[in-house]
Write an enzyme that holds these catalytic residues in place. Structure first.
Site, PDB file in Angstrom:
ATOM      1  N   ASP A  58      -7.166   4.051  -4.325  1.00 47.25           N
ATOM      2  CA  ASP A  58      -7.775   3.886  -2.997  1.00 47.25           C
ATOM      3  C   ASP A  58      -8.398   5.255  -2.709  1.00 47.25           C
ATOM      4  OD1 ASP A  58      -7.827   1.858  -0.586  1.00 47.25           O
ATOM      5  OD2 ASP A  58      -7.377   3.775   0.337  1.00 47.25           O
ATOM      6  N   LYS A 107       0.877  -1.179   0.000  1.00 45.62           N
ATOM      7  CA  LYS A 107       0.000   0.000   0.000  1.00 45.62           C
ATOM      8  C   LYS A 107       0.906   1.218   0.000  1.00 45.62           C
ATOM      9  CE  LYS A 107      -4.468   0.786   0.199  1.00 45.62           C
ATOM     10  NZ  LYS A 107      -5.579  -0.114  -0.165  1.00 45.62           N
TER      11      LYS A 107
HETATM   12  P1  NDP Z   1     -13.019   7.430  -2.595  1.00 47.48           P
HETATM   13  O1  NDP Z   1     -11.961   8.446  -2.387  1.00 47.48           O
HETATM   14  O2  NDP Z   1     -13.585   7.218  -3.940  1.00 47.48           O
HETATM   15  O3  NDP Z   1     -14.227   7.697  -1.596  1.00 47.48           O
HETATM   16  C1  NDP Z   1     -14.027   7.772  -0.232  1.00 47.48           C
HETATM   17  C2  NDP Z   1     -15.320   8.195   0.428  1.00 47.48           C
HETATM   18  O4  NDP Z   1     -15.184   8.085   1.837  1.00 47.48           O
HETATM   19  C3  NDP Z   1     -15.680   9.639   0.144  1.00 47.48           C
HETATM   20  O5  NDP Z   1     -17.060   9.796   0.191  1.00 47.48           O
HETATM   21  C4  NDP Z   1     -14.995  10.358   1.299  1.00 47.48           C
HETATM   22  O6  NDP Z   1     -15.551  11.615   1.610  1.00 47.48           O
HETATM   23  C5  NDP Z   1     -15.228   9.384   2.434  1.00 47.48           C
HETATM   24  N1  NDP Z   1     -14.163   9.514   3.418  1.00 47.48           N
HETATM   25  C6  NDP Z   1     -12.834   9.391   3.203  1.00 47.48           C
HETATM   26  N2  NDP Z   1     -12.151   9.598   4.329  1.00 47.48           N
HETATM   27  C7  NDP Z   1     -13.069   9.863   5.276  1.00 47.48           C
HETATM   28  C8  NDP Z   1     -12.985  10.154   6.649  1.00 47.48           C
HETATM   29  N3  NDP Z   1     -11.806  10.222   7.274  1.00 47.48           N
HETATM   30  N4  NDP Z   1     -14.140  10.357   7.322  1.00 47.48           N
HETATM   31  C9  NDP Z   1     -15.342  10.290   6.706  1.00 47.48           C
HETATM   32  N5  NDP Z   1     -15.483  10.020   5.388  1.00 47.48           N
HETATM   33  C10 NDP Z   1     -14.364   9.804   4.694  1.00 47.48           C
HETATM   34  O7  NDP Z   1     -12.390   6.059  -2.017  1.00 47.48           O
HETATM   35  P2  NDP Z   1     -12.902   4.568  -2.252  1.00 47.48           P
HETATM   36  O8  NDP Z   1     -14.364   4.527  -2.427  1.00 47.48           O
HETATM   37  O9  NDP Z   1     -12.018   3.949  -3.250  1.00 47.48           O
HETATM   38  O10 NDP Z   1     -12.497   3.897  -0.846  1.00 47.48           O
HETATM   39  C11 NDP Z   1     -13.420   3.776   0.232  1.00 47.48           C
HETATM   40  C12 NDP Z   1     -12.937   2.683   1.171  1.00 47.48           C
HETATM   41  O11 NDP Z   1     -12.902   1.440   0.460  1.00 47.48           O
HETATM   42  C13 NDP Z   1     -11.534   2.856   1.755  1.00 47.48           C
HETATM   43  O12 NDP Z   1     -11.496   2.311   3.042  1.00 47.48           O
HETATM   44  C14 NDP Z   1     -10.680   2.011   0.831  1.00 47.48           C
HETATM   45  O13 NDP Z   1      -9.478   1.587   1.457  1.00 47.48           O
HETATM   46  C15 NDP Z   1     -11.610   0.851   0.576  1.00 47.48           C
HETATM   47  N6  NDP Z   1     -11.355   0.044  -0.615  1.00 47.48           N
HETATM   48  C16 NDP Z   1     -11.275   0.606  -1.848  1.00 47.48           C
HETATM   49  C17 NDP Z   1     -11.086  -0.194  -2.959  1.00 47.48           C
HETATM   50  C18 NDP Z   1     -11.058   0.356  -4.340  1.00 47.48           C
HETATM   51  O14 NDP Z   1     -10.949  -0.433  -5.270  1.00 47.48           O
HETATM   52  N7  NDP Z   1     -11.180   1.653  -4.544  1.00 47.48           N
HETATM   53  C19 NDP Z   1     -10.910  -1.635  -2.825  1.00 47.48           C
HETATM   54  C20 NDP Z   1     -11.092  -2.144  -1.485  1.00 47.48           C
HETATM   55  C21 NDP Z   1     -11.299  -1.308  -0.431  1.00 47.48           C
HETATM   56  P3  NDP Z   1     -14.808  12.974   1.098  1.00 47.48           P
HETATM   57  O15 NDP Z   1     -15.088  13.023  -0.358  1.00 47.48           O
HETATM   58  O16 NDP Z   1     -15.469  14.045   1.887  1.00 47.48           O
HETATM   59  O17 NDP Z   1     -13.362  12.799   1.437  1.00 47.48           O
HETATM   60  O1  2IT Z   2      -7.874  -1.876  -0.603  1.00 43.35           O
HETATM   61  C1  2IT Z   2      -7.852  -2.345  -1.747  1.00 43.35           C
HETATM   62  O2  2IT Z   2      -7.961  -3.554  -1.965  1.00 43.35           O
HETATM   63  C2  2IT Z   2      -7.679  -1.425  -2.880  1.00 43.35           C
HETATM   64  N1  2IT Z   2      -7.634  -0.208  -2.670  1.00 43.35           N
HETATM   65  C3  2IT Z   2      -7.520  -1.947  -4.272  1.00 43.35           C
HETATM   66  C4  2IT Z   2      -6.103  -2.348  -4.525  1.00 43.35           C
HETATM   67  C5  2IT Z   2      -5.785  -2.735  -5.939  1.00 43.35           C
HETATM   68  O3  2IT Z   2      -4.609  -3.014  -6.168  1.00 43.35           O
HETATM   69  O4  2IT Z   2      -6.665  -2.769  -6.803  1.00 43.35           O
END
Ligand code: NDP
Ligand code: 2IT
Length: 444
Positions: free
Chosen positions: A164, A124
């Site tokens: 992420d 990461k």
């Molecule tokens: P995005 O940046 O697309 O969206 C994140 C969302 O969460 C936004 O709505 C953001 O609000 C909110 N957010 C972020 N930080 C905070 C915080 N500290 N407190 C409250 N709200 C918060 O990210 P993703 O959707 O990609 O990721 C969301 C989660 O999913 C994370 O935990 C990530 O690690 C996990 N994840 C993502 C994957 C992927 O493929 N993208 C895969 C597996 C897990 P704002 O816009 O106001 O910051």
């Molecule tokens: O937390 C996760 O699994 C991710 N943000 C996706 C990682 C990836 O390599 O697609």
């Protein structure tokens, strides 16, 4: 191995990393018994070699903002384990990013990637740079400066970053462009790329869709249908949006979304037109979820999370530790039957205890959100073979992988009373594959 002792030791050697200890503690507690059945693990100090990342790159990122001011941020890449494949995992750009958070995420990623059945190690990275409020040109300059430092440490068979929090298609595009410029090679070194230059169909959808597929398998173990259920989703980014989309397709009702400023509650449910509005608002205009409430005349609660709203199912999809013990109790008292995590470690240890002791179906993120990195793995395969699969092909593979992860959880997590401890199942299954690979490769 005594889990408590290993954790105390890590705390002494690496002070002030609470998220890292939290993630390690959860895994060690669930694998302790299995580990101790294998004296050869302890004889090679496997546990410390597994908990401490292989290496950490950290660097200063210097860039110039639109006003001509020179800005600095920190950049990191935690390469946790390449025991079962090249390092693989996302990049997070958010003001809160620090080494504790990236070490927890890289540690979790190692077990998650092991569960996917694909050959990927765990990593990461990211920066304390926040894209919020920045122009496209500023984001591009930052991404170029970040990649100028990172590129020597990554490669299609070395380490493959992706998105992420704060890193979506725009950022991956800029990062990939600069990587290509520096190396003069067009290889699959990042995933989540645009479809025109090596990206995979279904990658944007994969985490959210995969979580809903996993949820359906959990519900099926109790003969419960998803159709008609009311779901609270948090976040409104990539994962939340496609979780909502798949829930809609399955006939469930999504009543909440959130961002870091607050949440919206729509008692009628977020329909297709409203979800299109959210996607445009968030992905194109980079607006706030508050604007949804203004557009549709529904409730907006500033500075709060959505767990106080009544629901059958909760799918936290924003960030770590967003469900605490109070939230968990509220969900239970409101009749919630399942929690399937889209985010990484969104529930505190106390919250998990409350879910499990009240008999909820509870899926830890490393199992339920593994669809994202799984389709990243499929993107790597397509790139390596210089071909593109159709949406149908990728979606079918994703569904098979989520079914397989669920089966692994059942196999390793079924308790004497017949119920499934998904935390134990995911941790033991993920761990055993990595442990066997490490043992076979000697002391390193
Ligand atoms: P995005 O940046 O697309 O969206 C994140 C969302 O969460 C936004 O709505 C953001 O609000 C909110 N957010 C972020 N930080 C905070 C915080 N500290 N407190 C409250 N709200 C918060 O990210 P993703 O959707 O990609 O990721 C969301 C989660 O999913 C994370 O935990 C990530 O690690 C996990 N994840 C993502 C994957 C992927 O493929 N993208 C895969 C597996 C897990 P704002 O816009 O106001 O910051
Ligand atoms: O937390 C996760 O699994 C991710 N943000 C996706 C990682 C990836 O390599 O697609």
């Amino acid at each position: 191995m005594k889990a408590e002792q290993v954790i105390d030791d890590l705390k002494r050697r690496f002070p002030n990393e609470p998220e890292y200890y939290q993630a390690v503690t959860e895994v060690l507690k669930s694998i302790e018994d299995v580990y101790n059945e294998h004296p050869e693990f302890e004889a090679s100090n496997l546990i410390e070699r597994l908990c401490i990342p292989d290496r950490i790159h950290s660097f200063r990122v210097t860039w110039v903002d639109d006003k001509g001011k020179v800005q600095t941020n920190m950049g990191y890449r935690v390469q946790h384990s390449n025991a079962i494949g090249p390092y693989k995992g996302g990049l997070r750009f958010h003001a809160s990013v620090n080494l504790s958070i990236l070490k927890f995420l890289a540690f979790e990623q190692t077990f998650k990637n092991s569960l996917t059945t694909l050959p990927m190690g765990g990593a990461k990275g990211g920066s304390d740079f926040s894209p919020r409020g920045k122009s496209n040109a500023e984001v591009m300059r930052f991404c170029q400066a970040f990649m100028t430092e990172l590129w020597r440490n990554i490669g299609p068979d070395t380490d493959v970053p992706a998105g992420d929090i704060g890193v979506g298609g725009r950022e991956v595009g800029y990062l990939f462009g600069w990587y290509k410029k520096l190396t003069r090679e067009h290889t699959g070194t990042l995933t989540g790329k645009g479809l025109e230059f090596g990206g995979s169909l279904i990658r944007p959808e994969a985490t959210g869709y995969g979580n809903v597929y996993f949820l359906k398998h959990m519900l099926a173990t109790r003969g419960i249908a998803l159709k008609g259920k009311t779901v609270c989703v948090s976040g409104s980014g990539n994962v939340a949006q496609y979780t909502a989309e798949k829930l809609l397709q399955e006939g469930a009702k999504v009543v909440t979304l959130s961002d870091s400023d607050g949440y919206i509650y729509d008692p009628d449910g977020i329909d297709r037109a409203k979800l299109d509005y959210v996607m445009e608002l968030k992905n194109l205009y980079r607006g706030r979820i508050r604007e949804y409430a203004e557009q549709y005349g529904v409730k907006y609660v500033a500075g709060a999370r959505p767990w106080g709203e009544k629901c059958d199912i909760a799918m936290p999809s924003a960030t770590q530790n967003e469900i605490n013990a109070d939230d968990a109790l509220t969900l239970v008292n409101n009749g919630c039957i399942a929690v399937s995590e889209g985010a990484n470690m969104p529930s505190t240890p106390e919250a998990i205890k409350i879910f499990q002791s009240n008999g909820l179906l509870y899926a830890p993120g490393k199992a339920s959100n593994a669809g994202g990195v799984s389709v990243s793995g499929l993107e790597m395969t397509q790139n390596a073979n210089h071909l593109n699969w159709s949406s149908k092909e990728v979606d079918e593979k994703l569904q098979n992988i989520m079914a397989d992860i669920h089966a692994q959880c059942v196999k390793y997590g079924t308790l004497p009373d017949g119920s499934v401890d998904y935390v134990k199942g995911a941790n033991v299954s993920g761990f055993m594959k990595v442990a066997k690979a490490m043992m076979a490769q000697g002391i390193l």
